[in-house]
Design a protein around this motif. Structure first.
Motif, mmCIF file in Angstrom:
data_model
loop_
_atom_site.group_PDB
_atom_site.id
_atom_site.type_symbol
_atom_site.label_atom_id
_atom_site.label_comp_id
_atom_site.label_asym_id
_atom_site.label_seq_id
_atom_site.Cartn_x
_atom_site.Cartn_y
_atom_site.Cartn_z
ATOM 1 N N GLN A 27 0.827 -1.208 0.000
ATOM 2 C CA GLN A 27 0.000 0.000 0.000
ATOM 3 C C GLN A 27 0.863 1.261 0.000
ATOM 4 O O GLN A 27 0.631 2.189 -0.772
ATOM 5 C CB GLN A 27 -0.923 -0.003 1.230
ATOM 6 C CG GLN A 27 -1.728 1.274 1.448
ATOM 7 C CD GLN A 27 -2.967 1.381 0.570
ATOM 8 O OE1 GLN A 27 -3.627 0.398 0.274
ATOM 9 N NE2 GLN A 27 -3.268 2.590 0.119
ATOM 10 N N HIS A 32 -1.805 1.942 -3.382
ATOM 11 C CA HIS A 32 -2.967 1.062 -3.328
ATOM 12 C C HIS A 32 -2.509 -0.374 -3.523
ATOM 13 O O HIS A 32 -1.341 -0.628 -3.814
ATOM 14 C CB HIS A 32 -4.013 1.461 -4.368
ATOM 15 C CG HIS A 32 -3.622 1.183 -5.784
ATOM 16 N ND1 HIS A 32 -2.522 1.748 -6.395
ATOM 17 C CD2 HIS A 32 -4.185 0.375 -6.723
ATOM 18 C CE1 HIS A 32 -2.446 1.326 -7.654
ATOM 19 N NE2 HIS A 32 -3.428 0.486 -7.861
ATOM 20 N N SER A 63 -6.383 0.149 0.399
ATOM 21 C CA SER A 63 -7.339 0.533 -0.621
ATOM 22 C C SER A 63 -6.963 -0.134 -1.939
ATOM 23 O O SER A 63 -5.790 -0.393 -2.213
ATOM 24 C CB SER A 63 -7.366 2.059 -0.713
ATOM 25 O OG SER A 63 -6.991 2.476 -1.973
ATOM 26 N N THR A 64 -7.986 -0.442 -2.736
ATOM 27 C CA THR A 64 -7.730 -1.142 -3.989
ATOM 28 C C THR A 64 -7.599 -0.164 -5.150
ATOM 29 O O THR A 64 -7.266 -0.547 -6.255
ATOM 30 C CB THR A 64 -8.863 -2.144 -4.302
ATOM 31 O OG1 THR A 64 -10.107 -1.454 -4.209
ATOM 32 C CG2 THR A 64 -8.856 -3.289 -3.310
ATOM 33 N N THR A 65 -7.924 1.116 -4.884
ATOM 34 C CA THR A 65 -7.693 2.121 -5.913
ATOM 35 C C THR A 65 -6.771 3.189 -5.328
ATOM 36 O O THR A 65 -6.690 3.331 -4.106
ATOM 37 C CB THR A 65 -9.017 2.798 -6.330
ATOM 38 O OG1 THR A 65 -9.666 3.256 -5.134
ATOM 39 C CG2 THR A 65 -9.943 1.829 -7.036
#
Ligand SMILES: Cc1cc2nc3c(=O)[nH]c(=O)nc-3n(C[C@H](O)[C@H](O)[C@H](O)COP(=O)(O)O)c2cc1C
Ligand code: SF4
Ligand code: SF4
Ligand code: FES
Lengths: 604, 182
Positions: A27, A32, A63-65
């Motif tokens: 991350q 991300h 977070s994935t974005t």
């Protein structure tokens, strides 16, 4: 990207139980954790992608974005709002041109909310790329955003460092300690090593005996006798672990932050003493993500203690081997619950376990484990240094010793106070310079909202127990709107979701208090809130669900007039508004929502 | 004494709850002895011709017509019962709650895989048609509901026990099995 991820995984021994650290690393490296990264991690760690995703999706700071090159996490808890968060938010939005919850089109700046970051005595505060910015105002926000626009690293935006170790070259933080009152146990002068030396020259049994006689009870909130916990754990066979709970997530608590800053040696010494007592060779400091700015400093303290032989092999030549590693959290209040904390330290979702077995029987990696609060360990160090008899001269008959309070809200001197147990709320309010007090939120959202006619009560485990959070609420505040609604939003967000009632009732109660605040509620709604609070309390697995209705149930009990003033005494009331509810569909098909029906509707 | 009068309706439901009423089987003959039916799909009476004692509602409210019907029921019935998951909580139709109405309508009439022949891209807008609400509402958010009978559909024995208790005034005695769903 691939090489980088491979090197991160290898740096953690390709060990799936270190998934938290691996994800944190990914991350922070890429801003991300992408789908590609997930699949690569799964392959390398030999677990399924779902295993990676379930941990990844659980924590606030994953977070994935992309979160933006500069990721602003604004504290939106009660005291931040009291101290003017709205202006700060407005200025951030104005200067960046995006609303909170979004990133600028160029991907440079992301604005997000987060729960209490442990800075209640210096609000409004935000974390920007992991660095604390306290006492924010419009001017400061303008300067910060201007800096971001020209690419200045956040660390270079700090003009003044805080006091004490906050200014340490490894910390370089603007955080203030705000130590307003020192007591005899944790904040008085401290010299490294006296406690360890004493413990190691006696034996484990004697250390546990001393701890039991001290009557020290856990400082994390639940107040379980520490000596007894160590004793239970020491009786189990096999490998043992000792864990320090530095998750400090209860909104309004920040005393562990000050101890970590100024008493890190004392804390690690306490963990070592505890480790020796229960027979552990490994300790873990579980540090909340919000305190990442302290990590380098704390690592250095550990290094220094190894050099001085207070940690490592054959400590002080007494044949005891013990070391400590730091486990970072990733943003989840429930991870302060000890069994959830253990799950998290094992790289999983922070979901509390069923008990029994208790952590002292089956804890970290299924082995007997002691989990104690930061202040508990610091107190243990002093107790071993000065003895149980001395310790018992402090406090009340049922609550020995001192307690660190984190006091914030509407008072002149917010900060950390080390008091002897037994002080009354009245005395406390005088001490912090609070006038015209409407209520004191004792022990955070999961505690009680205390009215003035109870201010004579004592801060003690036998009367008003607290993990240390004290929020002073002035006359000017709207308790239901500014406090209760905010707390319920917090719980609805932080429920881990395992128990049906915790998952749903926190949401339902949040909506119910919102209805009260909006003036749409009737008496029956308040009765329902009481009944549902009771169900929630009785049907949940961990302390979160067992206490999360307290903001509602304690205000209904202690401040009924606030409800009466807003609630209608009618049998039934509907808030349904036909025109509003058909507006969207009328727009889609091109009909006017005011006259959307034929005059004579055929209702049959 | 005249017999108590019952009315029933299906709003945003699948008629499964009405099927469950019929599931009382031969007891329907007893029921006819006990009560009289007014507006209901069971006897096909389409408008209220009398004031009723009990109104039984299947389904929640998904469109403006449902709202009117439900309000009529409240007006004409002394006691209202929400029958089944849809009436109580919105049920299956409420799965659309949280999805934009525009998206729902477009999916249904323009984009969905089964739309096929709507080449003129017509969205239903005849003035006889009721309008879709922003979300599906449970009945008790629109009018006061007196009793709730859970299930999808509720068991016939539960409906029977509840209706009989209401019309006879006897104590309601529901065995645990009738409201246990797992
Ligand atoms: C939802 C929840 C959050 C908690 N958060 C914390 C925390 O942040 N810090 C802490 O020390 N204890 C916290 N606790 C209490 C721990 O479960 C545990 O009792 C404590 O760490 C034991 O240490 P002590 O005996 O030294 O207090 C929390 C409990 C619950 C249910
Ligand atoms: S009470 Fe809430 S937080 Fe605790 S285990 Fe159950 S769902 Fe999770
Ligand atoms: S509750 Fe079940 S059976 Fe009744 S209308 Fe809804 S979907 Fe049909
Ligand atoms: S509506 Fe009942 S099966 Fe489709």
């Amino acid at each position: 990207m691939k090489e980088k991820i491979i090197s991160i995984v290898e740096a953690h021994g390709s060990d799936a139980s270190r998934l938290m650290d691996i994800l944190l690393n990914v991350q922070s490296t890429f801003g991300h954790v992408s789908a590609e990264a997930v699949s690569l991690l799964a392959t390398m760690l030999r677990i399924s992608e779902v295993d990676v995703v379930q941990t990844l999706s659980f924590y606030h700071f994953f977070s994935t974005t992309a979160v933006g090159k500069y990721a602003v996490y604004m504290n939106n808890s009660v005291v931040s709002c009291m101290m003017g968060m709205k202006d700060v938010v407005d200025e951030f939005e104005k200067q960046t041109g995006v609303k909170f919850g979004n990133t600028t089109a160029d991907g440079k700046i992301g604005l997000y909310y987060t729960a209490c970051i442990g800075m209640n005595d210096q609000e409004p505060a935000a974390l920007i790329n992991g660095i604390v910015f306290n006492e924010l105002n419009r001017q400061k926000v303008r300067d910060i955003v201007a800096g971001m626009k020209v690419g200045i690293p956040v660390q270079d935006m700090i003009a003044h460092y805080g006091d004490g170790n906050n200014a340490n070259p490894l910390m370089k933080s603007m955080v203030h300690n705000n130590i307003r009152k020192t007591g005899a146990v944790v904040l008085s002068d401290y010299t490294l090593g006296i406690g360890i030396a004493k413990a190691l020259t006696s034996d484990a049994k004697s250390v546990i005996k001393e701890m039991k006689e001290s009557n020290l009870r856990g400082r994390g909130g639940a107040g379980f006798p520490t000596g007894m916990k160590w004793d239970f754990c020491s009786r189990e066979s096999g490998v043992h672990y000792i864990i320090c709970n530095a998750d400090e997530g209860e909104p309004g608590t920040f005393k562990d932050r000050v101890l970590l800053t100024e008493r890190a040696y004392m804390l690690f010494e306490g963990m070592t003493i505890g480790g020796f007592a229960i027979g552990a060779a490994e300790g873990i400091l579980y540090l909340r993500h919000e305190y990442t700015y302290m990590k380098a400093y704390l690592e250095n303290v550990l290094k220094d203690m190894r050099i001085k032989n207070f940690l490592g092999n054959n400590i002080l030549g007494r044949g005891y081997n013990f070391d400590i590693r730091i486990q970072m959290g990733a943003g989840a209040y429930v991870c302060g619950e000890e069994s959830a904390l253990i799950e998290s330290a094992e790289g999983k979702r922070g979901e509390p376990r069923n008990r029994p077995p208790f952590p002292v029987q089956k804890g970290y990696k299924g082995k007997p484990t002691v989990v104690n609060n930061v202040e508990t360990f610091c107190s243990a160090t002093r107790i071993i240094e000065k003895g149980a008899a001395w310790y018992n001269t402090l406090g009340t008959s049922e609550s020995a010793g001192t307690k660190l309070l984190s006091i914030s809200g509407d008072c002149k001197f917010p900060g950390v106070y080390e008091i002897e147990w037994g002080m009354s709320i009245n005395a406390m309010l005088e001490m912090v310079g609070a006038e015209n007090v409407q209520a004191v939120q004792v022990a955070g959202p999961s505690g009680i909202c205390l009215p003035p006619n109870q201010f004579h009560r004592k801060i003690a485990l036998e009367d008003l127990p607290t993990g240390g959070s004290m929020i002073v609420i002035g006359q000017q505040r709207d308790i239901l709107k500014d406090v209760v609604l905010n707390f319920m939003e917090f719980f609805a967000d932080e429920s881990c979701g395992s128990c049906v009632t915790c998952r749903s009732f926190n949401m339902i109660l949040r909506n119910a208090i919102e209805k009260v605040v909006a003036g749409h509620a009737i008496k029956k709604d308040v009765e329902n809130m009481q009944a549902w609070s009771e169900i929630l309390r009785k049907t949940t697995r961990c302390g979160l669900g067992q206490t999360s209705s307290n903001p509602i149930s304690t205000t209904i009990k202690n401040f009924p007039e606030l409800y009466d003033a807003r609630v209608k005494d009618v049998d039934y009331q509907s808030d349904f508004d036909m025109e509003k509810s058909v507006k969207a569909s009328c727009e889609v098909v091109g009909r006017s929502s005011e006259v959307h029906e034929l005059a004579k509707v055929n209702i049959n | 004494m005249s017999k108590p009068i019952i009315a029933t309706t299906s709003l945003a439901g699948c008629f499964g709850c009405h099927m469950a009423i019929l599931d009382i089987d031969a007891r329907i003959l007893q029921l006819i002895d006990l009560v009289e039916f007014n507006k209901s799909p069971i006897d096909d009476i389409k408008t209220f011709t009398k004031e009723c004692d009990i109104g039984i509602i299947e389904g929640g409210c998904c469109n403006s017509e449902n709202i009117h019907v439900l309000k009529e029921f409240r007006k004409h019935c002394k006691i209202l019962i929400s029958l089944g998951e849809c009436a109580i909580m919105g049920g299956l139709p409420a799965l659309r709650n949280g999805i934009d109405v525009k998206e729902c309508i477009e999916e249904a009439y323009l984009k969905g895989p089964t739309v096929g022949r709507n080449t003129e891209r017509i969205l239903p807008n005849d003035e006889e048609l009721p309008m879709i609400l922003d979300k599906v509402y449970p009945c008790h958010e629109i009018v006061k509901i007196d009793y709730y009978l859970p299930g999808c559909p509720p068991k016939a024995d539960l409906i029977w026990a509840a209706v009989v208790a209401l019309v006879t005034g006897d104590e309601l005695n529901i065995p645990y099995e009738l409201v246990k769903f797992d």
